[in-house]
Design a protein around this motif. Structure first.
Motif, PDB file in Angstrom:
ATOM      1  N   PRO A  51       0.800  -1.282  -0.064  1.00 52.61           N
ATOM      2  CA  PRO A  51       0.011   0.112  -0.087  1.00 52.61           C
ATOM      3  C   PRO A  51       0.994   1.257   0.074  1.00 52.61           C
ATOM      4  O   PRO A  51       1.865   1.323   0.695  1.00 52.61           O
ATOM      5  CB  PRO A  51      -0.804  -0.216   1.393  1.00 52.61           C
ATOM      6  N   TYR A  52       0.585   2.382  -0.785  1.00 56.54           N
ATOM      7  CA  TYR A  52       1.198   3.601  -0.709  1.00 56.54           C
ATOM      8  C   TYR A  52       0.932   3.989   0.681  1.00 56.54           C
ATOM      9  O   TYR A  52      -0.126   3.880   1.460  1.00 56.54           O
ATOM     10  CB  TYR A  52       0.377   4.408  -1.721  1.00 56.54           C
ATOM     11  N   PRO A  53       2.015   4.651   1.479  1.00 56.82           N
ATOM     12  CA  PRO A  53       3.088   5.302   0.711  1.00 56.82           C
ATOM     13  C   PRO A  53       4.201   4.528   0.370  1.00 56.82           C
ATOM     14  O   PRO A  53       5.259   4.984  -0.020  1.00 56.82           O
ATOM     15  CB  PRO A  53       3.357   6.470   1.968  1.00 56.82           C
ATOM     16  N   GLY A 268       9.303  14.696   6.164  1.00 55.39           N
ATOM     17  CA  GLY A 268      10.400  15.213   5.305  1.00 55.39           C
ATOM     18  C   GLY A 268       9.516  15.633   3.803  1.00 55.39           C
ATOM     19  O   GLY A 268       8.326  15.083   3.503  1.00 55.39           O
ATOM     20  N   HIS A 269      10.189  16.145   2.864  1.00 60.79           N
ATOM     21  CA  HIS A 269       9.931  16.317   1.563  1.00 60.79           C
ATOM     22  C   HIS A 269       8.598  16.969   1.342  1.00 60.79           C
ATOM     23  O   HIS A 269       7.836  16.615   0.699  1.00 60.79           O
ATOM     24  CB  HIS A 269       9.959  14.919   0.872  1.00 60.79           C
ATOM     25  N   GLY A 270       8.355  18.158   2.321  1.00 54.70           N
ATOM     26  CA  GLY A 270       7.156  18.951   2.164  1.00 54.70           C
ATOM     27  C   GLY A 270       5.937  18.421   2.803  1.00 54.70           C
ATOM     28  O   GLY A 270       4.922  18.634   2.316  1.00 54.70           O
ATOM     29  N   ALA A 271       6.074  17.363   3.813  1.00 57.05           N
ATOM     30  CA  ALA A 271       4.872  16.437   4.417  1.00 57.05           C
ATOM     31  C   ALA A 271       4.097  17.563   5.039  1.00 57.05           C
ATOM     32  O   ALA A 271       4.723  18.266   5.996  1.00 57.05           O
ATOM     33  CB  ALA A 271       5.577  15.203   5.032  1.00 57.05           C
ATOM     34  N   GLU A 272       2.940  17.606   4.659  1.00 58.17           N
ATOM     35  CA  GLU A 272       1.914  18.217   5.407  1.00 58.17           C
ATOM     36  C   GLU A 272       0.470  17.542   5.339  1.00 58.17           C
ATOM     37  O   GLU A 272       0.176  16.764   4.289  1.00 58.17           O
ATOM     38  CB  GLU A 272       1.699  19.676   4.929  1.00 58.17           C
ATOM     39  N   ASN A 275      -1.092  17.140   1.739  1.00 55.31           N
ATOM     40  CA  ASN A 275      -0.582  16.359   0.666  1.00 55.31           C
ATOM     41  C   ASN A 275      -0.288  15.026   1.032  1.00 55.31           C
ATOM     42  O   ASN A 275       0.068  14.386   0.468  1.00 55.31           O
ATOM     43  CB  ASN A 275       0.506  17.111   0.123  1.00 55.31           C
ATOM     44  N   VAL A 276      -0.268  14.708   2.421  1.00 55.98           N
ATOM     45  CA  VAL A 276      -0.135  13.227   2.947  1.00 55.98           C
ATOM     46  C   VAL A 276      -1.386  12.347   2.935  1.00 55.98           C
ATOM     47  O   VAL A 276      -1.524  11.383   2.428  1.00 55.98           O
ATOM     48  CB  VAL A 276       0.477  13.270   4.386  1.00 55.98           C
ATOM     49  N   CYS A 277      -2.444  13.093   3.796  1.00 54.64           N
ATOM     50  CA  CYS A 277      -3.760  12.356   3.894  1.00 54.64           C
ATOM     51  C   CYS A 277      -4.661  12.677   2.857  1.00 54.64           C
ATOM     52  O   CYS A 277      -5.324  13.822   2.955  1.00 54.64           O
ATOM     53  CB  CYS A 277      -4.454  12.710   5.128  1.00 54.64           C
ATOM     54  N   LYS A 278      -4.845  11.860   1.631  1.00 55.04           N
ATOM     55  CA  LYS A 278      -5.387  12.283   0.431  1.00 55.04           C
ATOM     56  C   LYS A 278      -6.866  12.026   0.337  1.00 55.04           C
ATOM     57  O   LYS A 278      -7.640  12.301  -0.703  1.00 55.04           O
ATOM     58  CB  LYS A 278      -4.631  11.990  -1.041  1.00 55.04           C
ATOM     59  N   GLN A 300     -12.706   2.179   5.904  1.00 55.21           N
ATOM     60  CA  GLN A 300     -11.452   1.379   5.976  1.00 55.21           C
ATOM     61  C   GLN A 300     -10.642   1.461   4.784  1.00 55.21           C
ATOM     62  O   GLN A 300     -11.674   1.810   3.733  1.00 55.21           O
ATOM     63  CB  GLN A 300     -11.733  -0.158   6.377  1.00 55.21           C
ATOM     64  N   GLY A 301      -9.522   1.342   4.926  1.00 55.86           N
ATOM     65  CA  GLY A 301      -8.569   1.125   3.343  1.00 55.86           C
ATOM     66  C   GLY A 301      -7.534   1.945   3.707  1.00 55.86           C
ATOM     67  O   GLY A 301      -6.805   1.979   4.596  1.00 55.86           O
ATOM     68  N   ASN A 302      -7.048   2.852   2.358  1.00 56.11           N
ATOM     69  CA  ASN A 302      -5.931   3.360   2.472  1.00 56.11           C
ATOM     70  C   ASN A 302      -6.110   4.981   2.610  1.00 56.11           C
ATOM     71  O   ASN A 302      -6.347   5.534   1.408  1.00 56.11           O
ATOM     72  CB  ASN A 302      -5.081   3.163   1.447  1.00 56.11           C
ATOM     73  N   PRO A 303      -5.892   5.687   3.606  1.00 57.14           N
ATOM     74  CA  PRO A 303      -6.164   7.204   3.504  1.00 57.14           C
ATOM     75  C   PRO A 303      -5.095   7.932   2.896  1.00 57.14           C
ATOM     76  O   PRO A 303      -5.247   9.297   2.694  1.00 57.14           O
ATOM     77  CB  PRO A 303      -6.151   7.376   5.176  1.00 57.14           C
ATOM     78  N   TYR A 304      -3.946   7.322   2.403  1.00 60.39           N
ATOM     79  CA  TYR A 304      -3.027   7.975   1.846  1.00 60.39           C
ATOM     80  C   TYR A 304      -2.933   8.496   0.268  1.00 60.39           C
ATOM     81  O   TYR A 304      -2.006   8.886  -0.415  1.00 60.39           O
ATOM     82  CB  TYR A 304      -1.590   7.213   2.093  1.00 60.39           C
TER      83      TYR A 304
END
Length: 376
Positions: A51-53, A268-272, A275-278, A300-304
């Motif tokens: 799963p992403y990330p 890191g890498h501009g994580a906010e 842009n993290v929880c999509k 349920q699932g992938n919040p990213y």
């Protein structure tokens, strides 16, 4: 007062039970039915879904620091983290735990000065921490210290009486007791990156230092010192003890598979949060160094990833049973009621009962009964 005959009571229970839905196995866990990655990215390695990330292949398939490699030379293929010394076994993106379970083979090797390294691509400024594990030391009159730069992560000391050759260690561990410092020791890893910002080295590993303090160095070295980083319950397993205590052949590193739990946050890498929880229906939690995403209750699932949090069908038999009556699913929730003609608690097994009406006939097993209000 209304009284129900014994036979009628049995009939009532049977009728109510017939209206209920069979429960699932108690304690069954729910995992996302669809593990999702970025579009046009390979998300499977052997029997493991990624799963992403996390991701494999091109950089667009993963958040920086979460890159994995699928080793197709093994059968089945191995999913590898970092420099390839850690094999990934499981991911968790649930609302109650965020970790990646990995396997490391063998103990931490040290040189003649007692210096060694825990590697595996665990960069100190990366997403992973090893705080959910223990430092375990097996040896005589020796201290093991795990550190990064000048920051001590964990340490413990093991003492031995002359000539016991660690025999009591075997009996103690086989009885299910933990190492207490006699022949072996273990210690929690007390590592909070937020408390040591700027003090960690920019290396890709943790350093291990052994220090012997016994008066008879040759006797202390009669049994080699072993250093492990592993989950708290690993060392008590009998097969591990048999391998470590064998005298007919050297200890096989391949036979010692160490399970580790790596906690992680998106850093890191501009994580906010933006842009993290999509996914819709997700929450963003500020962690110690970065961010963690969670699906809202009822999802349920992938919040990213976009639209990664899916509605949970609480009425589906694949979900741990919360309704034993008539269940109607809705977006993010559900409605649970006792079947028509019954009353009670539909969230409990066998807790919906028939509404008996005086003078009405109830039939079952080819026998009919009348409910009578004998108080009149």
């Amino acid at each position: 007062m209304a009284h129900i005959t014994t036979i009628l009571g049995v009939l009532m229970a049977a009728a109510a039970a017939a209206m209920l839905i069979s429960p699932l196995l108690a304690g069954a866990e729910v995992y996302p039915a669809e593990v999702q990655g970025m579009p046009d990215c390979d998300i499977t390695c052997g029997n493991i879904s990624v799963p992403y990330p996390f991701g494999m292949g091109p950089a667009r398939c993963y958040w920086p620091g979460f890159n994995l490699t699928c080793n197709h030379t093994s059968n089945p293929p191995w999913l590898l983290l970092g420099d390839g010394t850690l094999q990934v076994k499981e991911f968790s993106l649930t609302n109650w735990s965020t970790f990646v379970a990995v396997i490391r083979t063998g103990d931490i090797k040290v040189n003649g000065n007692g210096e060694g390294t825990l590697g595996g691509g665990l960069t100190t400024n990366g997403p992973y921490t090893i705080s959910s594990n223990k430092l375990i030391l097996l040896g005589c009159n020796v201290q093991a210290t795990l550190k990064n730069s000048d920051v001590i992560v964990s340490s413990c000391s093991s003492f031995c009486k002359n000539g016991d050759r660690l025999s009591h260690v075997r009996s103690t561990l086989e009885e299910g007791m933990q190492c207490s410092g006699s022949g072996c020791c273990q210690s929690d890893i007390v590592f909070d990156p937020a408390d040591v910002v700027g003090r960690l080295a920019s290396s890709t590993s943790y350093d291990v230092q052994l220090k012997w303090f016994g008066w008879n160095r040759s006797a202390d070295h009669q049994w080699p010192a072993y250093v492990f980083i592993a989950r708290y319950d690993w060392f008590s397993h009998t097969p591990v003890l048999e391998e470590l205590f064998r005298t007919d052949a050297p200890v096989s590193a391949d036979a010692i598979q160490l399970p580790l739990l790596l906690d992680w946050e998106v850093v890191g890498h501009g994580a906010e949060c933006s842009n993290v929880c999509k996914s819709r229906h997700s929450d963003c939690i500020k962690g110690k160094r970065g961010y963690i995403c969670l699906c809202n209750d009822g999802y349920q699932g992938n919040p990213y990833i976009t639209n990664g949090c899916k509605d949970i069908d609480e009425c589906n038999e694949q979900y741990p049973k919360t309704c034993y009556g008539d269940c109607t699913n809705s977006d993010g929730s559900h409605d649970c009621r006792c079947p028509p003609g019954t009353h009670g608690d539909p969230t409990m097994p066998d807790a919906c009962f028939i509404n008996f009406v005086p003078g009405k006939q109830y039939c079952g097993n080819l026998i009919c009964y009348y409910y009578q209000d004998e108080g009149k």
